[in-house]
Design an enzyme around this catalytic site. Structure first.
Site, PDB file in Angstrom:
ATOM      1  N   SER A   1       0.580  -1.343  -0.087  1.00  0.00           N
ATOM      2  CA  SER A   1       0.035  -0.056   0.174  1.00  0.00           C
ATOM      3  C   SER A   1       0.921   1.254  -0.062  1.00  0.00           C
ATOM      4  O   SER A   1       1.850   1.456  -0.864  1.00  0.00           O
ATOM      5  CB  SER A   1      -0.931  -0.045   1.122  1.00  0.00           C
ATOM      6  OG  SER A   1      -1.982   0.991   1.152  1.00  0.00           O
TER       7      SER A   1
ATOM      8  N   ASP B   1      -8.723  -5.739  -5.445  1.00  0.00           N
ATOM      9  CA  ASP B   1      -8.525  -4.629  -4.365  1.00  0.00           C
ATOM     10  C   ASP B   1      -9.355  -3.300  -4.753  1.00  0.00           C
ATOM     11  O   ASP B   1      -9.415  -2.856  -5.661  1.00  0.00           O
ATOM     12  CB  ASP B   1      -6.987  -4.136  -4.567  1.00  0.00           C
ATOM     13  CG  ASP B   1      -6.454  -3.136  -3.737  1.00  0.00           C
ATOM     14  OD1 ASP B   1      -7.290  -2.567  -3.133  1.00  0.00           O
ATOM     15  OD2 ASP B   1      -5.198  -3.053  -3.661  1.00  0.00           O
TER      16      ASP B   1
ATOM     17  N   HIS C   1      -7.258  -5.994  -0.614  1.00  0.00           N
ATOM     18  CA  HIS C   1      -5.811  -4.699  -0.641  1.00  0.00           C
ATOM     19  C   HIS C   1      -5.164  -5.368   0.577  1.00  0.00           C
ATOM     20  O   HIS C   1      -5.355  -5.841   1.429  1.00  0.00           O
ATOM     21  CB  HIS C   1      -6.498  -3.450  -0.071  1.00  0.00           C
ATOM     22  CG  HIS C   1      -5.408  -2.578   0.144  1.00  0.00           C
ATOM     23  ND1 HIS C   1      -4.601  -2.045  -1.051  1.00  0.00           N
ATOM     24  CD2 HIS C   1      -5.040  -1.772   1.055  1.00  0.00           C
ATOM     25  CE1 HIS C   1      -3.650  -1.305  -0.651  1.00  0.00           C
ATOM     26  NE2 HIS C   1      -3.841  -1.099   0.848  1.00  0.00           N
TER      27      HIS C   1
END
Length: 539
Positions: A202, A426, A465
């Site tokens: 991320s 995601d 994610h």
């Protein structure tokens, strides 16, 4: 808040901390060159900085409890030395801490830097502790900013963007942490690390790409997963579901959103040749949400009917942001991803009124860095205003934090290796943004084969994610990276455990982009050996 914490926790670079190579893969002759002494070393300030303080503390290990709202813990951590170096950029009034944890015994000769999550630049302790547990000397930096949702640093006392701290968060503090961390390792152990790695997901993934783009000599290998590259664009783009609901004055319930997702997965499940509860390539899924109009859904014991307005909203969310004239700005939420993350709503009030509940990361970006107003009402954003904000973000922040420079030639010349996995479901960082970046690198650097020599991308069907960090499956990306860096064996596939729509764990050997998984036509669909990698033209 519970949902938000789960999402942000998924953004913690646990891949760096949990899925590590076995001891047999450690460099040879990695024992310390001098007796281990936990004492504050002399640290040379990186260019443009001044060292404010250096402290050292020997800690007993045991169970490490993560700091900040993400928390978490890791047990069985051996004794280690914590060296904290505080840096400042003269004139900027910043104070960035670089923490390095060094195992008192059993150092594997490797150095690992760990990235952050959301608006947090570094690790809260769980990643560092697990790295030390596995023999690494590990470093992280807070960049002088706060926890993952602590954005009090964004604006200065006059309501202007705090440019020095944004630069720290965007790029320079990670580079300085690499310099300082390796210097501390050398000073404490009396020898340099044999290999250096950066790991993150991320925000951490974006930091890894920034390192490859701007500081190509910092690391031998970079594991940068679900990377928040194209930051200036995707952060605004992920507010799109809220803009759609507000402008259409339609707020589908969570149950309705799940019904659309479930129907799309069911319709497109077999595109890879097998009904396995996973959509292999969401870009090929052409499920029309209007097919559900009139369908009955039971939600909290009450029956509701999917409306044409619900379907129109979902269609726009999947399609992605467009200008009022219809020009596409960015990718939408992938088909098969959980729509509730970005299309969240409040509970009905006494009058039954429902409002949008924006995901806080893009909400804060628009309020603070674009509008420069923490109280800005996001529900007032029209389609036209959304386009203006998207273009404003590009103009003001692409060169600062865009992290989308496709020229990785210096990183390639340095001998560095870049490995990325990204979940195709995601909802928070559109997978297509990572794919488009990879395509740009290929165009810039002479085609896919040349890029494959140092940069490989793996897409994980049905994965949320940062999900392969253990929240929605698992993959040992760092083991594959160390094998590539230290033994020259590039990963053709990335073994992973995925979770299908029914919650069942299934094995898959993820394909190196652009290849995709295809069922062989026989064998257990939960076994990786039942699938093979084929070119998209054959899929």
């Amino acid at each position: 808040m519970k949902r938000l914490l789960t999402v942000l926790a998924a953004g913690v670079p646990l891949a760096a901390a949990v899925y590590l190579p076995t001891a047999s893969a450690a460099p040879q002759n990695s024992s310390s060159a001098s007796p281990f002494t936990c004492a504050a070393p002399s640290v040379k300030a990186p260019a443009g900085t001044r060292v404010e303080s250096v402290t050292a503390e020997r800690l007993p290990g045991g169970t490490i409890h993560g700091t900040g709202i993400l928390g978490g813990e890791v047990s069985g951590v051996p004794a280690f030395c914590q060296v904290t170096v505080t840096l400042t950029h003269p004139g900027d009034n910043d104070h960035a801490k670089v923490r390095t944890w060094l195992p008192a015994s059993g150092w594997n000769g490797r150095f690992q830097a760990i990235g952050g999550s959301a608006y947090g630049a570094g690790d809260g302790g769980v990643g560092l502790g697990t790295a030390v547990k596995n023999g690494y000397a590990a470093t992280t930096t807070d960049a002088g900013v706060g926890d993952v949702l602590d954005t009090g640093w964004a604006l200065d006392g006059k309501g202007r963007v705090n440019t020095p701290l944004l630069k720290n968060f965007a790029s320079r503090s990670q580079h300085e942490a690499a310099i300082v961390g390796k210097e501390v390792v050398d000073a404490v152990y009396g020898k340099r690390a044999a290999y250096s790695y950066f790991t993150g997901c991320s925000t951490g993934g974006r930091q890894g790409y920034m390192e490859a783009q701007r500081y190509p000599d910092d690391y031998d290998g970079i594991l940068a997963d679900a990377p928040a590259v194209n930051w200036d664009e995707f952060e605004v783009a992920t507010l799109w579901p809220q803009v759609v609901m507000n402008n259409e004055k339609t707020y589908p319930s969570g149950c309705a959103l799940d019904a659309f997702t479930d129907a799309a997965v069911k319709a497109c499940d077999s595109l890879d040749g097998a009904r396995d509860g996973l959509v292999n390539d969401p870009e090929r899924c052409d499920f029309d949400p209007r097919r559900l109009i009139g369908t009955k859904v039971v939600c909290d014991g009450k029956e509701l009917t999917i409306t044409a307005a619900d379907a129109a909203v979902v269609r726009k969310i999947w399609d992605g942001p467009r200008t009022p004239s219809g020009k596409k700005l960015w990718s939408g939420v992938p088909v098969g991803a959980d729509l509730k993350g970005l299309a969240g709503t409040t509970e009905p009030d006494a009058d039954g009124t429902v409002q949008g509940a924006p995901f806080q990361v893009p909400a804060l970006w628009v309020q603070l860095w674009l509008e420069k107003d923490p109280s800005f009402d996001l529900s007032t954003i029209t389609y036209s205003r959304f386009t203006q904000l998207f273009k404003q973000s590009q103009a003001e922040y692409d060169k600062v934090i865009g992290t989308d420079d496709p020229d990785l030639s210096a990183f390639r010349r340095s001998g560095g290796k870049l490995l990325t996995w990204h979940g195709s479901a995601d909802p928070f960082i559109p997978t297509q943004g990572t794919v488009e970046y990879r395509k740009q690198v290929e165009r810039e650097m002479g085609g896919a084969k040349r890029v494959d020599d140092f940069y490989r991308l793996f897409l994980a069907p049905g994965t949320d994610h940062c999900g392969l960090n253990g929240t929605d499956g698992s993959a040992d990306g760092l083991a594959a990276l160390t094998t590539w860096v230290e033994h020259g064996k590039a990963p053709r596939t990335l073994p992973a455990t995925l979770v299908d729509a029914s919650g069942r764990q299934v094995g898959r050997d993820l394909c190196a982009y652009p290849q995709v998984l295809r069922y062989k036509g026989h064998g257990d669909t939960s076994a990786a050996t039942s699938f093979t990698c084929v070119s998209p033209s054959r899929h």
